[in-house]
Design a protein around this motif. Sequence first.
Motif, PDB file in Angstrom:
ATOM      1  N   ALA A  26       2.518  10.190   5.680  1.00  0.00           N
ATOM      2  CA  ALA A  26       2.177  11.329   4.820  1.00  0.00           C
ATOM      3  C   ALA A  26       3.388  11.807   4.043  1.00  0.00           C
ATOM      4  CB  ALA A  26       1.607  12.464   5.673  1.00  0.00           C
ATOM      5  N   ALA A  27       4.531  11.882   4.701  1.00  0.00           N
ATOM      6  CA  ALA A  27       5.737  12.362   4.033  1.00  0.00           C
ATOM      7  C   ALA A  27       6.183  11.408   2.933  1.00  0.00           C
ATOM      8  CB  ALA A  27       6.852  12.556   5.060  1.00  0.00           C
ATOM      9  N   TYR A  28       6.186  10.103   3.226  1.00  0.00           N
ATOM     10  CA  TYR A  28       6.588   9.134   2.196  1.00  0.00           C
ATOM     11  C   TYR A  28       5.647   9.192   0.994  1.00  0.00           C
ATOM     12  CZ  TYR A  28      10.358   6.435   4.418  1.00  0.00           C
ATOM     13  OH  TYR A  28      11.554   6.034   4.938  1.00  0.00           O
ATOM     14  N   LEU A  29       4.355   9.203   1.244  1.00  0.00           N
ATOM     15  CA  LEU A  29       3.394   9.157   0.144  1.00  0.00           C
ATOM     16  C   LEU A  29       3.410  10.451  -0.660  1.00  0.00           C
ATOM     17  CD1 LEU A  29       0.435   7.357   1.937  1.00  0.00           C
ATOM     18  CD2 LEU A  29       1.975   6.400   0.212  1.00  0.00           C
ATOM     19  N   ALA A  30       3.492  11.597   0.014  1.00  0.00           N
ATOM     20  CA  ALA A  30       3.518  12.868  -0.709  1.00  0.00           C
ATOM     21  C   ALA A  30       4.791  12.991  -1.538  1.00  0.00           C
ATOM     22  CB  ALA A  30       3.396  14.029   0.277  1.00  0.00           C
ATOM     23  N   ARG A  31       5.913  12.534  -1.010  1.00  0.00           N
ATOM     24  CA  ARG A  31       7.171  12.608  -1.762  1.00  0.00           C
ATOM     25  C   ARG A  31       7.167  11.646  -2.941  1.00  0.00           C
ATOM     26  NH1 ARG A  31      11.802  14.870   1.221  1.00  0.00           N
ATOM     27  NH2 ARG A  31      13.151  13.213   0.406  1.00  0.00           N
ATOM     28  N   THR A 482      -1.875 -11.303   9.573  1.00  0.00           N
ATOM     29  CA  THR A 482      -1.099 -10.073   9.742  1.00  0.00           C
ATOM     30  C   THR A 482      -0.765  -9.402   8.418  1.00  0.00           C
ATOM     31  OG1 THR A 482       0.932 -11.406   9.874  1.00  0.00           O
ATOM     32  CG2 THR A 482      -0.079 -10.709  11.945  1.00  0.00           C
ATOM     33  N   GLY A 483      -0.824 -10.110   7.302  1.00  0.00           N
ATOM     34  CA  GLY A 483      -0.543  -9.486   6.022  1.00  0.00           C
ATOM     35  C   GLY A 483       0.942  -9.357   5.747  1.00  0.00           C
ATOM     36  N   ARG A 484       1.255  -8.806   4.579  1.00  0.00           N
ATOM     37  CA  ARG A 484       2.645  -8.743   4.120  1.00  0.00           C
ATOM     38  C   ARG A 484       3.485  -7.760   4.927  1.00  0.00           C
ATOM     39  NH1 ARG A 484       5.612  -6.177  -0.415  1.00  0.00           N
ATOM     40  NH2 ARG A 484       7.266  -7.635  -1.038  1.00  0.00           N
ATOM     41  N   TRP A 485       2.882  -6.637   5.333  1.00  0.00           N
ATOM     42  CA  TRP A 485       3.629  -5.605   6.031  1.00  0.00           C
ATOM     43  C   TRP A 485       3.246  -5.474   7.504  1.00  0.00           C
ATOM     44  CZ3 TRP A 485       7.839  -3.091   4.347  1.00  0.00           C
ATOM     45  CH2 TRP A 485       8.108  -3.106   2.979  1.00  0.00           C
ATOM     46  N   GLY A 486       2.243  -6.197   7.951  1.00  0.00           N
ATOM     47  CA  GLY A 486       1.826  -6.089   9.344  1.00  0.00           C
ATOM     48  C   GLY A 486       0.948  -4.893   9.629  1.00  0.00           C
ATOM     49  N   ALA A 492      -9.297  -4.137   2.206  1.00  0.00           N
ATOM     50  CA  ALA A 492      -8.110  -4.070   1.347  1.00  0.00           C
ATOM     51  C   ALA A 492      -7.487  -2.688   1.297  1.00  0.00           C
ATOM     52  CB  ALA A 492      -8.477  -4.531  -0.070  1.00  0.00           C
ATOM     53  N   ASN A 493      -8.290  -1.655   1.399  1.00  0.00           N
ATOM     54  CA  ASN A 493      -7.738  -0.301   1.257  1.00  0.00           C
ATOM     55  C   ASN A 493      -7.713   0.483   2.568  1.00  0.00           C
ATOM     56  OD1 ASN A 493     -10.512  -0.018   1.421  1.00  0.00           O
ATOM     57  ND2 ASN A 493     -10.592   1.708   0.003  1.00  0.00           N
ATOM     58  N   VAL A 494      -7.827  -0.203   3.693  1.00  0.00           N
ATOM     59  CA  VAL A 494      -7.719   0.438   5.008  1.00  0.00           C
ATOM     60  C   VAL A 494      -6.546  -0.205   5.749  1.00  0.00           C
ATOM     61  CG1 VAL A 494      -8.844   0.922   7.207  1.00  0.00           C
ATOM     62  CG2 VAL A 494     -10.190   0.924   5.094  1.00  0.00           C
ATOM     63  N   LEU A 495      -5.601   0.612   6.166  1.00  0.00           N
ATOM     64  CA  LEU A 495      -4.386   0.122   6.801  1.00  0.00           C
ATOM     65  C   LEU A 495      -4.187   0.794   8.155  1.00  0.00           C
ATOM     66  CD1 LEU A 495      -2.015   0.468   3.700  1.00  0.00           C
ATOM     67  CD2 LEU A 495      -3.226  -1.597   4.438  1.00  0.00           C
ATOM     68  N   LEU A 496      -3.575   0.054   9.079  1.00  0.00           N
ATOM     69  CA  LEU A 496      -3.129   0.636  10.345  1.00  0.00           C
ATOM     70  C   LEU A 496      -1.741   1.221  10.146  1.00  0.00           C
ATOM     71  CD1 LEU A 496      -4.028  -1.966  13.128  1.00  0.00           C
ATOM     72  CD2 LEU A 496      -4.745   0.424  13.084  1.00  0.00           C
ATOM     73  N   CYS A 497      -1.525   2.435  10.597  1.00  0.00           N
ATOM     74  CA  CYS A 497      -0.174   2.992  10.505  1.00  0.00           C
ATOM     75  C   CYS A 497       0.305   3.502  11.855  1.00  0.00           C
ATOM     76  CB  CYS A 497      -0.105   4.093   9.447  1.00  0.00           C
ATOM     77  SG  CYS A 497      -0.991   5.608   9.846  1.00  0.00           S
ATOM     78  N   GLY A 498      -0.314   3.016  12.933  1.00  0.00           N
ATOM     79  CA  GLY A 498       0.076   3.450  14.272  1.00  0.00           C
ATOM     80  C   GLY A 498       0.686   2.334  15.086  1.00  0.00           C
ATOM     81  N   ALA A 499       0.823   2.580  16.384  1.00  0.00           N
ATOM     82  CA  ALA A 499       1.512   1.650  17.267  1.00  0.00           C
ATOM     83  C   ALA A 499       0.837   0.286  17.349  1.00  0.00           C
ATOM     84  CB  ALA A 499       1.622   2.252  18.668  1.00  0.00           C
ATOM     85  N   GLY A 500      -0.455   0.203  17.007  1.00  0.00           N
ATOM     86  CA  GLY A 500      -1.162  -1.068  17.071  1.00  0.00           C
ATOM     87  C   GLY A 500      -0.866  -2.008  15.927  1.00  0.00           C
ATOM     88  N   SER A 508       9.037   5.299  16.557  1.00  0.00           N
ATOM     89  CA  SER A 508       9.822   4.556  15.572  1.00  0.00           C
ATOM     90  C   SER A 508       9.551   4.980  14.141  1.00  0.00           C
ATOM     91  CB  SER A 508       9.545   3.055  15.705  1.00  0.00           C
ATOM     92  OG  SER A 508       8.250   2.739  15.210  1.00  0.00           O
ATOM     93  N   GLY A 509       8.326   5.391  13.832  1.00  0.00           N
ATOM     94  CA  GLY A 509       7.981   5.666  12.441  1.00  0.00           C
ATOM     95  C   GLY A 509       7.858   4.406  11.603  1.00  0.00           C
ATOM     96  N   ILE A 510       8.101   3.249  12.206  1.00  0.00           N
ATOM     97  CA  ILE A 510       8.101   1.998  11.438  1.00  0.00           C
ATOM     98  C   ILE A 510       6.715   1.665  10.887  1.00  0.00           C
ATOM     99  CG2 ILE A 510       8.438  -0.510  11.632  1.00  0.00           C
ATOM    100  CD1 ILE A 510      10.815   0.157  13.520  1.00  0.00           C
ATOM    101  N   PRO A 511       5.637   1.732  11.690  1.00  0.00           N
ATOM    102  CA  PRO A 511       4.314   1.470  11.107  1.00  0.00           C
ATOM    103  C   PRO A 511       3.947   2.469  10.013  1.00  0.00           C
ATOM    104  CG  PRO A 511       4.215   1.351  13.496  1.00  0.00           C
ATOM    105  CD  PRO A 511       5.544   1.949  13.143  1.00  0.00           C
ATOM    106  N   GLY A 512       4.336   3.743  10.174  1.00  0.00           N
ATOM    107  CA  GLY A 512       4.070   4.735   9.137  1.00  0.00           C
ATOM    108  C   GLY A 512       4.804   4.411   7.853  1.00  0.00           C
ATOM    109  N   HIS A 513       6.070   4.042   7.986  1.00  0.00           N
ATOM    110  CA  HIS A 513       6.856   3.625   6.820  1.00  0.00           C
ATOM    111  C   HIS A 513       6.238   2.415   6.153  1.00  0.00           C
ATOM    112  CE1 HIS A 513       9.870   0.856   5.078  1.00  0.00           C
ATOM    113  NE2 HIS A 513      10.458   1.950   4.610  1.00  0.00           N
ATOM    114  N   ASN A 514       5.889   1.412   6.947  1.00  0.00           N
ATOM    115  CA  ASN A 514       5.402   0.157   6.373  1.00  0.00           C
ATOM    116  C   ASN A 514       4.033   0.327   5.717  1.00  0.00           C
ATOM    117  OD1 ASN A 514       7.749  -0.997   7.262  1.00  0.00           O
ATOM    118  ND2 ASN A 514       6.840  -2.034   9.016  1.00  0.00           N
ATOM    119  N   ALA A 515       3.177   1.169   6.295  1.00  0.00           N
ATOM    120  CA  ALA A 515       1.886   1.423   5.663  1.00  0.00           C
ATOM    121  C   ALA A 515       2.075   2.144   4.332  1.00  0.00           C
ATOM    122  CB  ALA A 515       0.991   2.243   6.602  1.00  0.00           C
ATOM    123  N   ALA A 516       3.002   3.093   4.304  1.00  0.00           N
ATOM    124  CA  ALA A 516       3.276   3.789   3.040  1.00  0.00           C
ATOM    125  C   ALA A 516       3.819   2.821   2.001  1.00  0.00           C
ATOM    126  CB  ALA A 516       4.264   4.932   3.276  1.00  0.00           C
TER     127      ALA A 516
END
Length: 522
Positions: A26-31, A482-486, A492-500, A508-516
Motif C-alpha cells: 500500500a505504501a509503495y503504490l500510494a507513494r 512462478t512468474g517474473r516476481w514470484g 493477470a490482475n490478482v497478485l499474492l503479496c503475503g508470506a505464501g 520481510s516486506g519482500i512480497p509486498g515490495h515485489n507485488a507493488a
Amino acid sequence: MPTPARDARVYDAVIVGGGHNGLVAAAYLARAGRRVLLLERLDRTGGAAVSTYAFDGVDARLSRYSYLVSLLPKKVVRDLDLPFAVRKRDVSSYTPVSRGGRDTGLLVTGQAARTREGFRELTGSDREFASWQEFYARTARVAERVFPSLTEPLPTRAELRERVDDEAAWRMLFEEPVGTAIEEHFHDDLVRGIVLTDALIGTFADAHDASLRQNRCFLYHVVGGGTGDWDVPVGGMGALTDALADTARAAGADLRTGHEVLHIDTDGTRAEVTHRTPEGTEATVTARHVLVNAAPRALAELLGETPPDPPAEGAQLKVNMLLKRLPRLRDSAVDPRLAFAGTFHVAEGYAQLAAAYAEASAGRLPGSPPSEIYCHSLTDPSVLGPDLAAAGCQTLTLFGLHTPARLFAADNEAARDTLLKSTLAQLDAYLGEPLADCLATDAQGRPCIEAKTPLDLERDLGLPGGNIFHRDLSFPYAQEGTGRWGVETGHANVLLCGAGAVRGGGVSGIPGHNAAMAVLGR
C-alpha cells in the motif's frame, strides 16, 4: 439476500489484508500516485507483526507473534522513509547442557576469542570452533550474494547458482539435506543441534527430509540482511507496522479495518471485491489490481476456486512472558543477562531434536519439547514502562519446535496446557530457581504468561493450520508458473503479496515490495 452496496470509484489496487506485507504494498503504490484501498478483517492493521499489552494492567508492550527482524531489506526502510530501527544483539546464543555431572553451556558472542574458549571448554579442542567459523563464513558469502536478489525479478535456478558461485555451498543448501552438511562439519551433538535449529523454525521436518523443506527454512534464516543477523525491533514489532500504516495513509492510501473480504471476481483486467463492513452490510469495490496478503488457500476460496492441497501445518508453540527478574542459572559461570541476551536454546541438541520429531510424527507431544527463548527487553528496554524497567522486569518470548497442528486437533486447550507444562519443565532443568517464581503478575494477580498453539494462530490470525509461512517456503528462484516476481497467480490482475508468495515468510516486506513492483511495472 440484499444486493451489496457498490462504490462508484475504481481503485488502481485493492489490497486484501493489512499485515506488514499488505502495508508495504500500500505504501509503495500510494507513494507512486496510485489510488489504493486496503481492507483488513481485524480491528487493527499489522497482522502477526504487532505489539500488544498482553497482560491486564501491565505496562509492557510485547511483540506478540513475531519477534526479530532479519529479512526486512534496508532498501524498503529507505524507500518508504520509515522511522524504524533495529538493534543488534551482542550475544548470538547460549545453550545450557549437563556434561559429566557438571552444569555448563556454550555461549556464542561476537567476540571470536571468547567464543573459541567456550567451544574449547565444551568439546576439549578447537576443532568444532574452526568448523563453526568455516561453515558460517560460507553461509555469509551466500547471504551477501542471495539477499539482494530477493527484491529483484526472480532469477532462474541457473542464474542464482551462478550468483552464489560456490558449488560446495550450493550443494549443502540447495541440493542435499542440510543434515548432511551439519554432520560433515560438526561432531559434537550440542553444536550440531544449535546449527540445525535455524532449519526448524515453524517447519516440521527431519534434518534429512528428502523434501528439503528444512533447507529452505535454513536458507532464509542465514541470508537475512546479507549477514544472517537477527535483530531486535526498537519499540517492538508494532513499531514497524505502525510506521508502515502511517506512511501509507500519509501517501493517500485508504486503510479500513473491520472489513472482511468475502469474494473476488475478476476477468483479468478488472476485479470486483466484495466485503463485509463493520456494520455487517456487504459492499463491492472495483479495482484494476487486487493484491492478496493472505495464504494461497485463502485466495482460492475468495476466488471460488478449488483450494490447493492443504499446506504444511504449523509446528510451533509461542509463549509470551513478563518476569520480575531473570532467573539464576545452574551454570553459575554465566551471567543470566548474557545467557538471555541472545537466543537461549532449550533441549535442542541434535539427538533431542530428532527424538522430538520422531515422537511428534508418531502422534505424540514431545516428552522433552525443544524451544528457544529471546529476551528483547535486554536489548530494547523501551518496550517496558518506566516502573517495570526500574524494578528490573524483563520480557521473555519462547518459540517451541516440533509441535505440529495435528497434535492439538482433539483438544487444543488440554494439549496446550500439557505442552506448556513440559516445555517450562525443560527450561527449569537448566535454571537455579523455578521460572514460576520469577513471573510477574497482572492486575488480577495472575502470572504473566500466555501460550499460543498452531490452532490458536489459525483462529487469531487466519494462518492455515497455524503455518507462519502460509505454506512451505520456496527456494528463491523461478520455477514453472512462478512468474517474473514470484507474486503472480492464474489471474493477470490478482497478485499474492503475503508470506505464501515466492520469497515470502518472516517479517520481510519482500512480497509486498515485489507485488507493488509487479503492478508498477505494468
